[in-house]
Design a protein around this motif. Structure first.
Motif, PDB file in Angstrom:
ATOM      1  N   UNK A 281     -17.142  43.677 -31.440  1.00 54.07           N
ATOM      2  CA  UNK A 281     -17.777  45.163 -31.066  1.00 54.07           C
ATOM      3  C   UNK A 281     -16.946  45.018 -29.664  1.00 54.07           C
ATOM      4  N   UNK A 282     -16.227  46.305 -29.770  1.00 54.78           N
ATOM      5  CA  UNK A 282     -15.351  46.867 -28.532  1.00 54.78           C
ATOM      6  C   UNK A 282     -16.134  46.798 -27.195  1.00 54.78           C
ATOM      7  N   UNK A 283     -15.089  47.063 -26.124  1.00 54.30           N
ATOM      8  CA  UNK A 283     -15.974  47.313 -24.861  1.00 54.30           C
ATOM      9  C   UNK A 283     -16.594  48.584 -24.728  1.00 54.30           C
ATOM     10  N   UNK A 320     -24.211  56.672 -32.166  1.00 53.02           N
ATOM     11  CA  UNK A 320     -23.500  57.563 -32.124  1.00 53.02           C
ATOM     12  C   UNK A 320     -22.013  57.224 -32.081  1.00 53.02           C
ATOM     13  N   UNK A 321     -21.630  55.928 -31.668  1.00 55.03           N
ATOM     14  CA  UNK A 321     -20.247  55.548 -31.494  1.00 55.03           C
ATOM     15  C   UNK A 321     -19.757  54.669 -32.412  1.00 55.03           C
ATOM     16  N   UNK A 322     -18.333  54.196 -32.773  1.00 54.62           N
ATOM     17  CA  UNK A 322     -17.949  53.347 -33.450  1.00 54.62           C
ATOM     18  C   UNK A 322     -17.974  52.012 -32.971  1.00 54.62           C
ATOM     19  N   UNK A 323     -17.999  50.800 -33.493  1.00 53.56           N
ATOM     20  CA  UNK A 323     -18.095  49.561 -32.850  1.00 53.56           C
ATOM     21  C   UNK A 323     -16.582  49.012 -32.732  1.00 53.56           C
ATOM     22  N   UNK A 324     -15.647  49.863 -33.173  1.00 53.29           N
ATOM     23  CA  UNK A 324     -14.446  49.399 -33.139  1.00 53.29           C
ATOM     24  C   UNK A 324     -13.265  50.274 -31.766  1.00 53.29           C
TER      25      UNK A 324
END
Length: 481
Positions: A281-283, A320-324
Motif C-alpha cells: 500500500x502506497x503512502x 475512494x483511492x487506489x492502494x498503488x
C-alpha cells in the motif's frame, strides 16, 4: 470483528500487482482453493493513525476480493511488540521501551494498551478478523530457532551489540527493492556502525545493555537480549503459513528494509521463495506530507469521530483511492465520503419503501450489482471503479425506487455490497410508526398547499435524524448520518 464468509460472489479470477515482478498477475495459489496471506501489522507503541488504517483497510479489501473469486483465505497478521528500534541501522532505543519511559509504564503495559486500541479500531472499521493475530513476544523460541539455522549455514556473525546477518552471503539481497548497494553510503538509508561487515547487514538478535535489565529480554544461546524486528515476521509467517506463502502484504515503506531483510533471512534457510506475490500500500499524505508520528500529523480514529465522522465514513474515504497510488487524507475528503455514505444509506432505506406501482426499470438488474462490484475489486482492488458503479446504481434507484416484487433481490444486493466493500447498508433500520404517520400527515399538508405545516413536520423529522426527498412519485425518507 466480523468473521469471513466463504461464498464467492462471481467466481472471477483475482489479479494483483506483484511488487516482485512489477506486473499485474493472476493469483495462482500454491494449494487452491486455499490462499495464504501474511500482513505486517502494527508496532504497538502508540495509537494507530489514519495512514496505517489506509493500509489495513486495503488488506481487508484484498481478503474480500479473494473470497469473492472463490478462494478460501488463511490470513495471518503480526503484532510487533518488541524489537522495532528507532533506526533502520538497528540502533537507538526499542520503540516500546521509549514509549514506556514517556508514559511511566512497563513496555508490556504499553504493548497491551495499544494492541487493545488497534483491535478496537479493526472492529470500528469493519476489517475482517484474521485467522491468526500473532505477537512477536509469544514466538521468541521460534525466532531463536530460525537464527540458529542461519548461524549453522554461515549467514551470521557476532559484534558487540548483537548477532547480525551478513547480507554479502545472500547474492539476491538487492533484487527485491532494486537496491544499489554500492551507493549505499553510511548516513543515507542506514547510519554507520563500524563493526558491521556491510552497511546493509541487520540485527537478528540484540544483546541487552550491560548492567541493565530490560522489561523485555530473553535468554538465548548468544546471551540475554531480544530479537531483531525482521526475524519476527519470518519466523511467524513460516510457522503459520509454511516456507512459501501466497501473498505477503504491507506498507510501501517496508520494501527497501523490512521486506528485503525478510526475504534474505527466510530464503537463506529454506532455499525457497518466501512469497509468490507481494502487495504494498502506497503512502498517505496530509497537506502534502506523509502521515507519520514523527511529523506530529498522525490523526487517529478517535480524532475522526471527534470531528463528527463515523469510522464507516473513514472506511469509505479510504476505498475512494487506489492502494498503488499516493493518497491524500483530508477533512474535505471525509465530508465528501460522508455525503456518499448518506446517499448509500438512502438507497438502503428503499427496502422499507417499496411500491406496487410500476416504475421505469434501471439499466441494470439487481442480481448483477454484486457481480459488477466483485469484478472491479478482483481487478487489482479497483475500489474507485466499484464505487463509481455503485454511485450510478444509487442515482438510478433513488430515482426509480423499487417495486414490491423486487424486495428480496434488493436485500440480496445490499448484502452483497456489504460483504464486498465492508459497509453496513443492510443494518439500516425502518422508521417508527409514529414517524411514518408524520410523513403521511406532511403529505396531506402538501396536497392542501399547507406549506408552513409541511415545513414544520419536515423540521421535526430532521430533529429525529430522518430526512425527506420529494419527487413526483411521492416522498421517500432516509436516515441522516
Amino acid at each position: 470483528m466480523p468473521k469471513r464468509g466463504r461464498k464467492a460472489i462471481s467466481g472471477g479470477r483475482m489479479r494483483l500487482f506483484n511488487t516482485y515482478s512489477r506486473q499485474v498477475e493472476t493469483i495462482e495459489p500454491l494449494k487452491p482453493p486455499l490462499v495464504t496471506v501474511y500482513t505486517c501489522g502494527p508496532t504497538v507503541y502508540s495509537y494507530t493513525h489514519v495512514g496505517h488504517w489506509f493500509t489495513y483497510v486495503r488488506m481487508d479489501m484484498l481478503i474480500r476480493a479473494l473470497i469473492s473469486s472463490g478462494l478460501t483465505t488463511k490470513w495471518v497478521m503480526n503484532i510487533t511488540d518488541v524489537g522495532h528500534l528507532t533506526s533502520d541501522a538497528d540502533d537507538g532505543e526499542d520503540k516500546l521501551a521509549s514509549a514506556a519511559k514517556k508514559e511511566g509504564k512497563t513496555a508490556w503495559e504499553v504493548a497491551q494498551f495499544y494492541t487493545d486500541d488497534f483491535l478496537k479500531g479493526m472492529k470500528q472499521l469493519n476489517i475482517l478478523e484474521p485467522n491468526f493475530i500473532v505477537k512477536a513476544t509469544d514466538h521468541i523460541s521460534d525466532q531463536i530457532e530460525l537464527i540458529k539455522k542461519l548461524e549453522a549455514k554461515g549467514f551470521t556473525y557476532k559484534i558487540s551489540d548483537g548477532i547480525y546477518y551478513n547480507t554479502s552471503k545472500f547474492p539476491r539481497y538487492a533484487d527485491f527493492a532494486r537496491l544499489d548497494l554500492d551507493e549505499q553510503q553510511p548516513g543515507a538509508r542506514i547510519s554507520y556502525n563500524p563493526e558491521k561487515k556491510n552497511p546493509s547487514d541487520f540485527a537478528l538478535w540484540k544483546f541487552s545493555p550491560a548492567n541493565k535489565k530490560r522489561d523485555m529480554e530473553w535468554q538465548s544461546p548468544w546471551g540475554n537480549g531480544f530479537p531483531g524486528w525482521h526475524i519476527e515476521c519470518s519466523a511467524m509467517s513460516m510457522k503459520y503459513l509454511g516456507e512459501t506463502l501466497d501473498i505477503h502484504t504491507g506498507g510501501i515503506d517496508h520494501i527497501p528494509v523490512h521486506h528485503t531483510n525478510e526475504i534474505a533471512q527466510s530464503e537463506a534457510v529454506t532455499n525457497k521463495p518466501l512469497a509468490s506475490y507481494w502487495m504494498h500500500s502506497n503512502h498517505v499524505l496530509i497537506k502534502g506530507e506523509k502521515i507519520s508520528k514523527s511529523l506530529d500529523n498522525s490523526i487517529t480514529i478517535a480524532d475522526v469521530i471527534k470531528k463528527g465522522y463515523s469510522p464507516e465514513v473513514l472506511r469509505l474515504h479510504i476505498l475512494e483511492s487506489s492502494y498503488r497510488n499516493q493518497s491524500t487524507f483530508s477533512w474535505s475528503g471525509l465530508e465528501a465520503a460522508k455525503n456518499r455514505l448518506g446517499d448509500l444509506k438512502a438507497l438502503a432505506a428503499l427496502r422499507y419503501q417499496a411500491r406496487d406501482k410500476d416504475f421505469d426499470l434501471p439499466t441494470f438488474t439487481l442480481e448483477d450489482v454484486g457481480t459488477e462490484i466483485a469484478k472491479s475489486i478482483q481487478e487489482d482492488l479497483n475500489t474507485p471503479a466499484a464505487l463509481a458503479f455503485l454511485s450510478d446504481v444509487t442515482t438510478q434507484l433513488l430515482t426509480t425506487h423499487i417495486q414490491t416484487n423486487m424486495i428480496d433481490h434488493f436485500e440480496a444486493m445490499l448484502s452483497a455490497i456489504d460483504n464486498l466493500l465492508g459497509l453496513s447498508l443492510s443494518s439500516v433500520s425502518d422508521i417508527t410508526e409514529e414517524q411514518k404517520a408524520l410523513i403521511a400527515k406532511r403529505t396531506g399538508a402538501r396536497e392542501k398547499n399547507s406549506w408552513q405545516e409541511a415545513d414544520s413536520i419536515r423540521q421535526e423529522l430532521e430533529k429525529q435524524k430522518i430526512g425527506l426527498n420529494d419527487s413526483p412519485g411521492g416522498s421517500t425518507w432516509y436516515p441522516i448520518i
